[in-house]
Design an enzyme around this catalytic site. Structure first.
Site, PDB file in Angstrom:
ATOM      1  N   ALA A 262     -35.991 -41.014   2.926  1.00 14.48           N
ATOM      2  CA  ALA A 262     -35.630 -42.425   2.986  1.00 14.48           C
ATOM      3  C   ALA A 262     -34.112 -42.516   2.943  1.00 14.48           C
ATOM      4  O   ALA A 262     -33.445 -41.575   2.520  1.00 14.48           O
ATOM      5  CB  ALA A 262     -36.228 -43.152   1.792  1.00 14.48           C
TER       6      ALA A 262
ATOM      7  N   GLY B  12     -39.297 -38.798   2.326  1.00 17.95           N
ATOM      8  CA  GLY B  12     -40.001 -39.662   3.287  1.00 17.95           C
ATOM      9  C   GLY B  12     -40.160 -38.993   4.637  1.00 17.95           C
ATOM     10  O   GLY B  12     -41.117 -39.290   5.367  1.00 17.95           O
TER      11      GLY B  12
ATOM     12  N   GLU C 232     -43.178 -36.988   4.312  1.00 21.08           N
ATOM     13  CA  GLU C 232     -44.303 -37.933   4.204  1.00 21.08           C
ATOM     14  C   GLU C 232     -44.678 -38.473   5.591  1.00 21.08           C
ATOM     15  O   GLU C 232     -45.869 -38.594   5.918  1.00 21.08           O
ATOM     16  CB  GLU C 232     -43.928 -39.053   3.231  1.00 21.08           C
ATOM     17  CG  GLU C 232     -43.833 -38.579   1.785  1.00 21.08           C
ATOM     18  CD  GLU C 232     -43.337 -39.652   0.847  1.00 21.08           C
ATOM     19  OE1 GLU C 232     -44.107 -40.043  -0.064  1.00 21.08           O
ATOM     20  OE2 GLU C 232     -42.201 -40.126   1.015  1.00 21.08           O
TER      21      GLU C 232
ATOM     22  N   GLU D 152     -37.696 -35.846  -4.292  1.00 13.49           N
ATOM     23  CA  GLU D 152     -37.428 -37.139  -4.928  1.00 13.49           C
ATOM     24  C   GLU D 152     -37.168 -37.000  -6.429  1.00 13.49           C
ATOM     25  O   GLU D 152     -36.416 -37.775  -7.013  1.00 13.49           O
ATOM     26  CB  GLU D 152     -38.615 -38.092  -4.702  1.00 13.49           C
ATOM     27  CG  GLU D 152     -38.717 -38.677  -3.299  1.00 13.49           C
ATOM     28  CD  GLU D 152     -39.437 -37.769  -2.323  1.00 13.49           C
ATOM     29  OE1 GLU D 152     -39.809 -38.252  -1.229  1.00 13.49           O
ATOM     30  OE2 GLU D 152     -39.614 -36.565  -2.628  1.00 13.49           O
TER      31      GLU D 152
HETATM   32  N1  T1G Z   1     -30.037 -40.999   2.619  1.00 16.47           N
HETATM   33  C1  T1G Z   1     -28.764 -41.368   2.898  1.00 16.47           C
HETATM   34  N2  T1G Z   1     -27.727 -40.499   3.107  1.00 16.47           N
HETATM   35  C2  T1G Z   1     -28.032 -39.206   3.050  1.00 16.47           C
HETATM   36  C3  T1G Z   1     -29.336 -38.732   2.764  1.00 16.47           C
HETATM   37  C4  T1G Z   1     -30.372 -39.690   2.549  1.00 16.47           C
HETATM   38  N3  T1G Z   1     -31.635 -39.348   2.287  1.00 16.47           N
HETATM   39  N4  T1G Z   1     -29.299 -37.387   2.758  1.00 16.47           N
HETATM   40  C5  T1G Z   1     -28.030 -37.046   3.036  1.00 16.47           C
HETATM   41  N5  T1G Z   1     -27.267 -38.114   3.211  1.00 16.47           N
HETATM   42  C6  T1G Z   1     -25.838 -38.146   3.548  1.00 16.47           C
HETATM   43  C7  T1G Z   1     -24.951 -37.558   2.451  1.00 16.47           C
HETATM   44  O1  T1G Z   1     -24.622 -38.516   1.496  1.00 16.47           O
HETATM   45  C8  T1G Z   1     -23.746 -37.082   3.236  1.00 16.47           C
HETATM   46  O2  T1G Z   1     -22.920 -38.187   3.470  1.00 16.47           O
HETATM   47  C9  T1G Z   1     -24.351 -36.638   4.559  1.00 16.47           C
HETATM   48  O3  T1G Z   1     -25.642 -37.269   4.641  1.00 16.47           O
HETATM   49  C10 T1G Z   1     -24.564 -35.154   4.651  1.00 16.47           C
HETATM   50  O4  T1G Z   1     -25.286 -34.747   3.508  1.00 16.47           O
HETATM   51  C11 T1G Z   1     -39.986 -42.821   0.059  1.00 16.47           C
HETATM   52  C12 T1G Z   1     -38.017 -42.398  -1.882  1.00 16.47           C
HETATM   53  C13 T1G Z   1     -30.549 -33.128   3.885  1.00 16.47           C
HETATM   54  C14 T1G Z   1     -30.383 -31.035   2.618  1.00 16.47           C
HETATM   55  O5  T1G Z   1     -33.483 -36.304  -1.471  1.00 16.47           O
HETATM   56  O6  T1G Z   1     -30.755 -32.962   0.181  1.00 16.47           O
HETATM   57  O7  T1G Z   1     -37.405 -40.089   0.653  1.00 16.47           O
HETATM   58  O8  T1G Z   1     -20.941 -37.478   2.227  1.00 16.47           O
HETATM   59  O9  T1G Z   1     -23.490 -33.285   2.554  1.00 16.47           O
HETATM   60  O10 T1G Z   1     -25.339 -30.135   2.683  1.00 16.47           O
HETATM   61  O11 T1G Z   1     -40.620 -40.863  -0.879  1.00 16.47           O
HETATM   62  O12 T1G Z   1     -28.282 -34.040   2.279  1.00 16.47           O
HETATM   63  O13 T1G Z   1     -21.064 -37.103   4.659  1.00 16.47           O
HETATM   64  O14 T1G Z   1     -20.865 -39.442   3.752  1.00 16.47           O
HETATM   65  O15 T1G Z   1     -25.835 -33.235   1.622  1.00 16.47           O
HETATM   66  O16 T1G Z   1     -26.151 -30.334   5.064  1.00 16.47           O
HETATM   67  C15 T1G Z   1     -35.440 -37.832  -0.368  1.00 16.47           C
HETATM   68  C16 T1G Z   1     -31.304 -35.686   0.292  1.00 16.47           C
HETATM   69  C17 T1G Z   1     -34.900 -39.202  -0.362  1.00 16.47           C
HETATM   70  C18 T1G Z   1     -32.708 -35.387   0.571  1.00 16.47           C
HETATM   71  C19 T1G Z   1     -28.443 -31.872   3.970  1.00 16.47           C
HETATM   72  N6  T1G Z   1     -34.539 -36.955   0.354  1.00 16.47           N
HETATM   73  N7  T1G Z   1     -30.381 -34.973   1.149  1.00 16.47           N
HETATM   74  O17 T1G Z   1     -27.532 -31.205   3.169  1.00 16.47           O
HETATM   75  O18 T1G Z   1     -25.348 -32.326   3.905  1.00 16.47           O
HETATM   76  S1  T1G Z   1     -35.888 -40.268  -1.357  1.00 16.47           S
HETATM   77  C20 T1G Z   1     -33.609 -36.257  -0.274  1.00 16.47           C
HETATM   78  C21 T1G Z   1     -30.169 -33.638   0.989  1.00 16.47           C
HETATM   79  C22 T1G Z   1     -37.304 -40.514  -0.424  1.00 16.47           C
HETATM   80  C23 T1G Z   1     -39.577 -41.431  -0.220  1.00 16.47           C
HETATM   81  C24 T1G Z   1     -38.400 -41.263  -1.110  1.00 16.47           C
HETATM   82  C25 T1G Z   1     -29.112 -33.038   1.849  1.00 16.47           C
HETATM   83  C26 T1G Z   1     -29.667 -32.291   3.076  1.00 16.47           C
HETATM   84  P1  T1G Z   1     -21.367 -38.042   3.521  1.00 16.47           P
HETATM   85  P2  T1G Z   1     -24.941 -33.357   2.774  1.00 16.47           P
HETATM   86  P3  T1G Z   1     -26.039 -30.892   3.727  1.00 16.47           P
END
Ligand code: T1G
Length: 693
Positions: free
Chosen positions: A66, A105, A108, A128
Site C-alpha cells: 500500500a 498489499g 495480497e 506490515e
Molecule cells: N509506500 C510509499 N512509499 C514507499 C513505499 C510504500 N509502500 N515503499 C517504498 N517507498 C518509497 C521510499 O520511501 C523511498 O522514497 C523510495 O520508495 C525507495 O524506497 C494493506 C497496509 C520496496 C524493499 O512495508 O521495504 O501494504 O526516500 O529507499 O532500498 O496490507 O522500500 O526515495 O523518497 O526503501 O530499494 C507494506 C516498504 C506496506 C514495503 C525497496 N510494504 N518498502 O527498497 O528503496 S503496508 C512495505 C520497502 C501494506 C496492506 C498494508 C522498500 C523496498 P524516497 P527504498 P529500496
C-alpha cells in the site's frame, strides 16, 4: 487498448491482456494505481477477445505494498478490497508476474490473482508488522491457506522477504521463469492456463491447510511462547497471530472481518504511527542538504585499520564481509595475533550457526592482513584509527598517517568522544579527516555515527555515507561535540539516573522503569555489563561516587560477580542488599535524606532530559533533523522502535508537557541543568519536532 490512466496501461496480444503498472519508485498501491488496476480489469474483462490477463509492473519491482504516504489521510476509491474483488472474481484467469519485491498489499493483490509466476531474484513478503501493522487486505486469511499456519505465522510476524525458490516450494508462486523474460514468460504461462483449461484458482477456497490446523491450538501457544521475548512491548506481532488463528478457526469472510477490525485498531494506535515515522526516518537520514546525491565519491578498494582490539577487529569484519581487503595494524605481534584470532573465532561461530560457510570464513580471513608497520598503509584509500581514547596518542598517529598515506585517501577516527577538529590539527589535510563512530560489537551493531569535522570535504562525507550503506549500516551524519549525538544524550540520561540514586531511588528501580519502557536494559545493569572500573584507578580513587565505592569493594560488575547487582553463576542479576547499604551509607555521609521517587518521576526525568539534550543538539546543528537523533537511539541504544525515538516520543507526550514537567522538577534536574530554548519556543508555539524538516 493503451493508457488506462497515468500509471496503468492495457495492451492486448492475441487472447492475452497485459495490464502494466508504472508508478515509480516501487509501484505502491496509491489511489492512481488502484484506479488503474480496477479500470484495467474492467476493460480486459469486457473485451471479448481477451481470454486471460497478466498483471505486470515496470520499474525495479512488482507492487511493494500500500502507499504508506496515504496512511492517515481520508481513503479515496477504489479501495484495495474493491481492486482485489475485481481480480479474484474475474471470469478470466489473472496471472501476477512478479519481479523485485511483492510486499504487503502487493502480495495480497497477487494472492487474489489465480496464478503467480516470478523470476528467481524476486522476493515475497508481508512486512506490515515492521510498520506496526498487519496485512489488512486479506493477506492474513489467504497466506495460511497456501503456506499453512506455521509458515504464515513466521512470515507475518517477522516481515521477512522470502526468496522465489522458497515461494515456489511453499506454493506461493506457481512457476519460476527466466530472469529478463518475465513479461513474455507470463504471457506464455497464461496461454498454458488456457490451453490446459486450468481452473480459476481462488486462494480463499483452499481450506485444507487451515482446517487441518483447527485441532492443533498448540501451534499458536508454542509460537507465542517461543517469541515472547522478541515481541516484548510490540502490539502488532500478537495481532498478526490472532489473525492467523482466525484464518484457522473462522470461515473466510469472518476471518476477513477479524483482520479488518484488528488492522484498524493498529492503524489508529501510536505504535504504528511511530514505526511508520521510523520507516521514512530511515530513508531521510541518508539525505544531507549540502551534500547532494551526485557528490563525487572516492573509490575505496584498500582499507587500513589501526588497532586490532574489539573495535578494530569488528570494524575490519564489516569490510571483509563485502570483499574489501583490510590491513590491520598493531604495535606488537601478540595483540595482532589475538585480534586476528578473535575475528576467526567470530566467523567460525557464524559458520557453525549456518549463516556462512567455512569457505566464506577462509575467504574473509584471506582478505585480512596483519602488520606492525604503518608504512603498509601507504596506498590505502581509507584508514580508520581505532585505538584507545587518548588525544596525544591519536594526534601522534594521525601525524604519522599524514606523512605515510597517499594523498586523496580518507583519514577516519573511531573515537566515541574526543574532539575530531583537534585530531585534525595533527595533519596538513584536515579536509580528509572524518569520524566513523562504530558501536560495539562493530560487526553487529547497525548504527554508524559519521562525524563531520569543521573542514571535512563533501566527497569524504559522501564516501563515508556510501560505505556505510555498503556494509549494511544505517549512518547518521553528526557534528563534533562531546559524545556526538548518541553518547551525549546517554550522558544526559545517566546524569539523572545517578542523581536519583542519591535521592532515594535504587538502581533496580531505575532499571525496571527503563526496561518496562521498552529499552533492552537499564543504565545500572548496562554499567555492570560494561564494567564499573572503566576509567577507574585504584591509585586515584576517592570514594566520591557510589560507582567508586563499589569498585573499591571489588564490585566491578558482572565480571566480578557483583556490581550494582549481585550475580549468580549464570550471571542472572538480583538486587543487592550490599549495594543498598552502600548507597544509604553514602547518602548519610553526604547528609541527604532518601525520599520515595515514583516510577513516573524516574521515567520523566530520564527521558525528558534526553529530549531536552536532543533539542540542544538541534539548536547547535550537531544533528541535521530530529528524526536522525531518533535513528541513532533506535539503532545504537535499543530505544524501542514502537516509540519512534526520543524526539518522536516527545511529540506524542506533547512538548508543553515535557517543558512543564522539566520546570516542575526544576533544581532536582541538577545545578547545571537548563531547558533548551528551542524546546521552550516550540512548546510555546504548539510545534512538534516532526514539523522540523
Ligand atoms: N509506500 C510509499 N512509499 C514507499 C513505499 C510504500 N509502500 N515503499 C517504498 N517507498 C518509497 C521510499 O520511501 C523511498 O522514497 C523510495 O520508495 C525507495 O524506497 C494493506 C497496509 C520496496 C524493499 O512495508 O521495504 O501494504 O526516500 O529507499 O532500498 O496490507 O522500500 O526515495 O523518497 O526503501 O530499494 C507494506 C516498504 C506496506 C514495503 C525497496 N510494504 N518498502 O527498497 O528503496 S503496508 C512495505 C520497502 C501494506 C496492506 C498494508 C522498500 C523496498 P524516497 P527504498 P529500496
Amino acid at each position: 487498448m493503451g493508457a488506462v490512466n497515468a500509471v496503468a496501461d492495457l495492451a492486448v496480444e492475441g487472447e492475452i491482456a497485459i495490464l502494466t503498472l508504472n508508478s515509480p519508485p516501487v509501484n505502491a498501491l496509491s489511489q492512481q494505481v488502484r484506479e488503474g488496476i480496477a479500470n484495467g480489469m474492467k476493460q480486459a474483462v469486457a473485451d471479448g477477445a481477451v481470454k486471460a490477463i497478466v498483471l505486470y509492473c515496470e520499474g525495479k519491482t512488482f507492487i511493494a505494498g500500500a502507499d504508506i504516504t496515504e496512511f492517515g489521510k481520508p481513503p479515496l476509491p477504489p479501495s484495495l478490497v474493491d481492486v482485489e474483488d475485481a481480480i479474484e472474481n474475474s471470469p478470466k484467469p489473472v496471472i501476477a508476474a512478479i519481479h523485485g519485491t511483492a510486499l504487503g498489499g502487493g502480495l495480497e493483490v497477487a494472492l487474489c490473482c489465480h496464478y503467480r509466476v516470478a523470476v528467481p531474484s524476486a522476493k515475497c513478503g508481508l512486512p506490515e508488522v515492521n510498520l506496526g501493522l498487519l496485512p489488512g487486505a486479506g493477506g492474513t486469511q489467504r497466506l495460511p491457506r497456501i503456506v499453512g499456519p506455521e509458515q504464515a505465522l513466521d512470515m507475518v510476524t517477522s516481515g521477512k522477504h522470502v526468496d522465489a525458490k522458497t515461494c515456489l516450494a511453499v506454493g506461493l508462486v506457481d512457476e519460476l521463469v527466466a530472469e529478463g523474460t518475465l513479461r513474455a514468460s507470463a504471457i506464455a504461462f497464461a496461454k498454458k492456463v488456457l490451453a490446459e483449461n486450468r481452473p480459476l484458482k481462488k486462494v480463499r477456497d483452499l481450506n485444507d491447510k487451515v482446517t487441518a490446523a483447527r485441532s492443533k491450538p498448540e501451534i499458536f501457544a508454542e509460537f507465542r511462547k517461543a517469541n515472547a521475548r522478541k515481541f516484548r512491548g510490540f502490539l502488532a506481532p500478537e495481532y498478526n497471530i490472532r489473525c492467523i488463528e482466525a484464518a484457522v478457526n473462522q470461515p473466510f469472510e469472518e476471518g476477513l472481518a477479524t483482520e479488518r477490525k484488528l488492522f484498524v485498531e493498529l492503524m489508529q494506535g501510536t505504535q504504528s504511527a511511530a514505526q511508520r515515522y521510523v520507516f521514512f526516518a530511515e530513508r531521510q537520514v541518508w539525505k544531507i542538504p549540502d551534500v547532494p546525491e551526485d557528490t563525487p565519491t572516492i573509490p575505496v578498494k584498500k582499507i587500513g585499520i589501526i588497532g586490532a582490539g574489539t573495535m578494530g577487529g569488528g570494524i575490519a569484519m564489516n569490510f571483509a564481509n563485502i570483499g574489501v581487503g583490510v590491513t590491520l595494524i598493531e604495535t606488537k605481534q601478540e595483540p595482532l595475533d589475538r585480534g586476528l584470532g578473535v575475528i576467526r573465532k567470530n566467523y567460525e561461530r557464524t559458520a557453525k550457526g549456518g549463516r556462512i560457510t567455512m569457505d566464506d570464513v577462509e575467504k574473509r580471513m584471506g582478505l585480512l592482513k596483519g602488520s606492525l608497520s604503518l608504512d603498509d598503509l601507504a596506498d590505502c584509500d581509507l584508514v580508520i584509527e581505532a585505538i584507545f581514547e587518548n588525544m596525544d596518542v591519536k594526534k601522534e598517529v594521525f601525524g604519522k598517517l599524514d606523512r605515510i598515506v597517499k594523498q586523496g585517501a580518507i583519514l577516519a577516527t573511531n573515537t566515541s568522544a574526543l574532539d575530531i577538529n583537534e585530531i585534525a590539527t595533527a595533519v596538513k589535510r584536515p579536509e580528509a579527516v572524518i569520524g566513523m563512530h562504530f558501536f560495539s560489537p562493530a560487526n553487529v551493531m547497525r548504527l554508524l555515527e559519521v562525524v563531520r569535522a569543521a573542514k571535512t570535504d563533501k566527497p569524504v562525507i559522501a564516501t563515508a555515507m556510501q560505505l556505510a550503506k555498503k556494509i549494511g549500516k544505517i549512518a547518521a551524519l553528526v557534528g563534533v561535540c562531546p559524545g556526538f549525538v548518541g553518547n551525549r544524550i546517554l550522558y544526559a540520561r545517566s546524569t539523572q539516573a545517578n542523581a536519583m540514586l542519591l535521592e532515594g531511588a535504587m538502581p533496580w528501580d531505575i532499571d525496571r522503569v527503563t526496561y518496562d519502557f521498552g529499552l533492552p536494559m537499564g543504565p545500572f545493569a548496562m554499567s555492570d555489563l560494561a564494567g564499573l572500573d572503566i576509567g577507574w584507578s585504584k591509585e586515584k580513587t576517592s570514594s566520591s561516587t557510589i560507582r567508586e565505592v563499589l569498585c573499591e569493594k571489588d564490585r566491578r560488575g558482572q565480571k566480578t560477580g557483583a556490581g550494582f547487582y549481585d550475580y549468580d553463576e549464570q550471571r542472572n542479576a538480583k538486587p543487592s542488599p550490599v549495594t543498598e547499604q552502600i548507597i544509604k551509607d553514602f547518602m548519610a555521609k553526604a547528609g541527604s535524606t532518601p525520599r520515595k521517587i515514583s516510577d513516573q518521576e524516574i521515567l520523566e526525568r530520564s527521558v525528558y532530559a534526553m529530549i531536552n539534550e536532543g533539542a540542544k543538539i538541534l539548536e547547535e546543528k550537531i544533528a541535521i533533523r530530529p528524526s536522525d537523533i531518533d535513528i541513532v537511539w533506535i539503532n545504537g541504544y535499543g530505544w524501542p522502535v514502537y516509540r519512534g525515538g526520543p524526539m518522536f516520543y516527545a511529540d506524542t507526550v506533547g512538548l508543553p508537557t515535557v517543558v512543564a514537567k522539566l520546570e516542575e522538577y526544576g533544581s532536582k534536574m541538577g545545578a547545571n541543568f537548563t531547558i533548551s530554548p528551542l524546546l521552550k519556543k516550540m512548546a510555546a508555539e504548539g510545534k512538534r519536532f516532526q514539523d522540523l524538516k
